[in-house]
Design a protein around this motif. Sequence first.
Motif: not given
Length: 1662
Positions: A326, A469-470, A483, A487, A708, A711
């Motif tokens: 995330d 959280l993916a 992912n 976490n 993911t 970013n």
Amino acid sequence: MARWAVLLQLCLVMYLGSRLCVALNTTELAATEENFTSNATNAQTSTDAVTIITDTGESTSAAETATSAAITAPRTTPVPATPTSQASGSQQPPTADDSSLSEAQRLALERKIRIFHYEEREYEGYDGWYNNMAHPDWGGAELPLTRRLPVAYSDGVYAMAGKDRPNPIKISEATMRGATGKPSFLNRTAFMTFFGQQVVEEILDAQRAGCPPEYENIDIPEDHEYRKMTKDRVPHGEVKYIPFLRTRYSFNTGFSPNVPREQLNEITPWIDGGLVYGTTKAWADALRSFKGGRLADNSMNVAGEEGFPEENTLGLPMANPPAPADAVLKDAKRFFKLGNPRGNENPFLLTFGILWFRWHNYWADKIFNETMQDREEWNDEKIFNEARKWVIATYQKMVYYDWLPGYLNLNETEQEEVKYEGYKSYVHPGITHEFQSAAMRFGHTLVPPGVYRRNADCVFHNTTLMSSLAPNREGHHGVRTCNSFWNPQLPIREHDIEDFLMGMASQITEREDNIVTIDLQRRVFGPLDFTRRDLMAQNIQRGRDHGLPDYNTARVSLGLDRIENFTDINAPRFEGDETDIDDSILNALDEVYGGDIDKVDIWPGGLLETTANGPGPLFRKIILDQFVRTRDGDRFWFENEQNGLFTKEQIDYIKTNITVFDVITLCTKITEDDIQRDVFHFTEGDKCWDEHPNVNRAIDENDMENCTDLNTFDYFEGSEVSYALSFLALGLFIVMVVVMLFVCANRRKKVVEQTRRAERQKTRKGQGPENLKKFTTLEWCGFKSGTRPIQVALGPGKLIKVSNERGNKLYRTIDLNHHQKILFCVAPDRKRRYLLLQLEREYDLVVKFDEEDSRTEFISELESFLGSGEVGLGMERREIRENELLKMAITKEHRQKTIERFFRVAFAQAFNQSVDSADLTDQGNDDAKEVLNNELSKTEFAEMLSMAPDSLFVEQMFELVDKDHSGSLSFREFLDVIVIFAKGKPEDKLALMFNMYDIDRSGHLSRDEFKMMLKSMMETVSASLEQQQLEDVISSMFKAAGFENKEDLSLDDFIRLMGDHKEELSQAALTLQGADVPEAAQPLDRGATIIKRENAPSRARKTIVKAYADKDQQRPMTAKRYQSKVVKIETEKKTYTESRTQRKVNTFVRYIENNRLSIFYLVLYMLVLAGVFIERAYYYSVEREHAGLRRIAGYGVTVTRGAASAMMFTYSTILVTMCRNTITFLRSTFLHRYVPFDGALAFHKIVAWTALAFSLLHTVGHAINFYHISTQTANDLTCLFRDFFHRSHELPKFHFWVYRTITGFTGVLLVMVCAIMYTFALQFARRKVFNLFWLTHNLYILLFILMVFHGSGNLVQPPFFYYFFLGPVILFTLDKLVSVSRKKAEITVVKAELLPSNVTMLEFKRPTTFEYKSGQWVRIACKTLNSSEYHPFTLSSAPHEENLSLHIRAVGPWTTNLRRTFDPNVVREHPYPKLFLDGPYGEGHQDWYQFEVSVLVGGGIGVTPFASILKDLVARSAQGQKFSCKKVYFIWVTRTQKQFEWLTDIIRDIEDKDVNNLVNVHIFITQFFQKFDLRTTMLYICERHFQKISERSLFTGLRSITHFGRPQFEPFLQSLQDEHPTVNKIGVFSCGPPGMTNNVEKACTELNKYDGAAFLHHYENF
């Protein structure tokens, strides 16, 4: 026979064992022995190649056999079995289904081998130090890695290696990218892979970036998917590189090729439980509960979580990158507290961290329970250390004897080679660079893209929304590796660690090949600004960062053969060895490296050696070497019987009865039936083999959600608003301060304006003393000039008079006698306040009213006035918009330009000169006609004469010149009178004067008319004489001409009367303001020598002396004493250089000569200041070039740090310049010859403005620097600013640095304080609002306090402001104490007088200790006004006088209030208010006596220091004192002789006492016109006649010479060179308004261009 022998031995052992059990009669002990015996051979786990390595030819017990089997080969190995004969008497190997000890059996055995026996011993430390007693630092944390390969830094010292090697990303893409999901050749499990990760985390941590950060970013190829992902993203756009930070290194290295850079290992290389306890005692204590030796669990935070470590509520600095699923930073408090700061990286690593946490508490609980009776000895600390000892020892055993053989698939020969032979103190355990940066990263190829979770019933869980959280994370078989980074607690809390342990043990890991899962190769976690990185490219770049050599160099250095061809890299090493790397991969490597095998990096080269057996020869050798050295060099190794940690029996117990399988079953809910014993391999027949969801028992990335995407993040995000608002607010604050200055400055003006407005309301319809209609309003004078308050009077007669608002000063008279019509325009728009009156031959009158009603009233009265019978003038009214009305108005300024051209043309014709083309030709026909047809009104004519329109002289002259009586002067009429003065003879000029005052045109001038002529001329300068004095002058003049008996004078008599003054009259003219009278052109010889004749320019050069040449040899000596010898010289030859350049050089040289001391010290100071700036700038530009903030902000840091040091120096210097008492004292010492103390105030200003310049530079620089800081990563900022703590999930924004750090906040306050102080220190503020200047300047205390705090913040560098500040502040404090001690005494005022010109004279008692020199000044405060508000004034008393005196002119609020306070009408019978005195302080004027000739020039109230000097001079002379000064010229410039009558009394007293003729006084009355004006000439004549009679001036009553007009300093000073030819230096001291002192300065500068005495000018302005 061999088989039978073995069988016989086994039977014998079993029989003896059974007999022993019967003899002891203890089933428990029997069970223990049985378990011990069965487990003695449990180290063998292979069914295909069961071998026990024993010493050659010797029989051993089971325990000894197990001990000798140092490293046992795993099962399912393709390595051919090598038969090994077993020694006689050895036990039978165990079968695969042997069971572990039961809990009771285990406890009994532990009791037997005295595990719970109390004994004092040395426990292993945390930081690794003092493990080796001979080399205490070997193996210590935070020490450099070991280098066993040649250094390959590009510069041999520290620069990145491999500058000529390919892009790491290209290498990664070409050789390590591919499909995953293939199972391991040797059925290695994911459990083995992630167990290997935590083994690495146990001995190695060299990941943290260096400080200061050094970026060696990896360029991203054009077609890479990273660019495609970010191409269309807003606002960051396409990424072009992967950020790469070089790792930390020892600052003791990297300075030379002999000591190249060595990176640090932040933890110990020992297997010492760092994973569980950390590497410091403090960290370990943070994990403990301090109850029963346990580590703290999480039951206090979350109910039921006794089996989990406590959450990080304490805030330990755990690694906390953003979870890439995330891409959001989260608080590290969500993590579990572990010894490994990176233990929460992924759920698989965290699983092992929790397992070891439980393993410690298992031992702590067991020891606690077994030592209940000895609690005093077995306290919490003892239990904790014992439990830690057993955890470390068992972990060491599991790593070396359970995991490592399977990881490397060691054969018997390799096992024998690395057998433990005891502690070796000479072995260095340090982690090598090649191990850290390459070899141990082999495990990356084994990492699966995810991990299964299953329960005891072989149910494999699917993922849920709680797993990660993916997006799209629900319903997949495995937990996706990419992912789940950072976490880990989510999937673990979902099913606890048991499901992960069983899942990893039941999953075959990735194949041993070159392919690395996308989860690492392109989707490993990264920083917030780049959340997905290519770990393989990072590996390659890391090797270069550490200076690793190329692949072949590494092989040769480690004794391996050199590889010549790329295809030879992956060659099978023995029969049956498999490989999944084909030639296409090797060819790709060949292509990407351009065919040069000597450029291949270690990581790709070593990885491509991989076969089914595991790591290739290079990595295998590096890894094995590292683990052997780590073990052999460890004094606390569990097998070392010499360290006193374990007995031989306890060592045997560890090696034979504790495996990873035992730890799992003892610490978790997993039973022996739930998981296979060899958790590192998963083979057919093992638990859940058949139930596995994947046919190849591995996991495929296609069975899980996608990783993911990458970013990016802009770290300045969130700072934009605060950044903009902060500097906007600071800018607005500065503007507000400036506005406040003008508001305060205009406050008095507004109050006065309100009073005026009230007066206007009262007088708008008021009747004056002459029954005139008067209106108080505003006159608009132009767009630039604005408005001014006026009073308009309608009348008397046909006149409209415009004067100031009080009506006592006439501005303009509009004579309507010669006008037929008047036009007035009104503005109908806006507030309807403007009115324009337009008349021919005059400029317009534009009136602005407060409101429309006022304008209506005025128009009504004006119409009545114009339409009255007395005036009877026509009028026309128009309405014009306000803007158009103001644009069409002909203002006085416009009219003035026309009149100036009028004068230039008139004078050109009068003096036979050509007309300037700019005056007529370029003006156009209309403009030229306007000039020639222009006519002057009486008011304009009066203004040209600088006289009042209603003065008698103007009336008479205008009437005489206006021949056609039109009420204005035409061009021809004006030209006629100018010609008289330009070419006329003295008789013509006298005839003009005669006709002017022959009022009745009788042809005779009576005594009364002659008296009227003199009065009119004195009236022009506001001079007045007593009636008797005027009669005496006229009688003297008549008597001298032989007309004493005449009452009337004819024209001839008048000419005869003035006959002695024909020379003056021949030069007499009418001085017209704004008109430059042309001079006759003189022939000029361009040679070096010029004869200056006594023409007008020559006479102008000797104005003062020449004007008073005494032609009467019978003049009394009292008058003659003031005359100069130079007047006898009529002509003079002067030699000077005509070259303009040479004159400039002379000016410069003379300026340097006159100011050499000041220039020297100023240059010296500036050089020192430059040195201070350059030193810091150089330090941060060169010496700290690669330092953190310098790397971030570039040369901005260089500038700001240099400016900061310069600020420290300048602001500290300001304190020195404020030490008035010290400076005054030093002026009286010999030092004044070498140090220009008089320039302290000027130096103070220079330093202050310099400090402001550096402050602005520092502020602007930090505005840029703070922007750069706000764009940096949180980790970089933590590194750069170690004194400023922030949590790992917090991103310090701009507002954090500015408002939450002491440096930033005090910086903002400093800018505000400086803005206030400097704004109110401007000359405008000092004049308008002195109180606020004084008040704000006292903020210097706050300024220095803030500066101290500003530097103490230690944001960039340690504070050293005190280096500059300490000395000056001590000196200033001592100096201030002297002033404070004086200020406490109240001074009694003995006399106060209110003198003319708003001057207040105060005479007060002189303190007994008060010593001063003439020309010095003091600061006083009045008790009744404000005892703490001090103002400076020059003493007008002399040092020999008993009391002190001041003459203070009321020009500001304080001086006005002071005058009112000492007003006799206020004081009455009460005593005068007390004063507080501070001083004296020195200034340049007190040095008058050091020059042989001194010139004192005083203007206005600036004469006060010279009053003291003159009195002192005369007193010294009268006493016969010897001093250097031989002659003093005092020039008093005053508007009228009555302005400072108090000084007249002082001069009169000086004249009476100056018996030695030391002082020569000249008084200039500036309201008189210049020397050769006709009116001035007449006054000179009268002055001379009066002096002949009374030996005193007609106007001042002094024997001193009186002049009319403003002084021309240059000719006067030049005459002094002639008067005193032997004097080399003449001191010139001036005090007064800036205009006057500037003129003196210009005169001195001009004369210093030529040879002769040098003029040294000292001045003070007020």
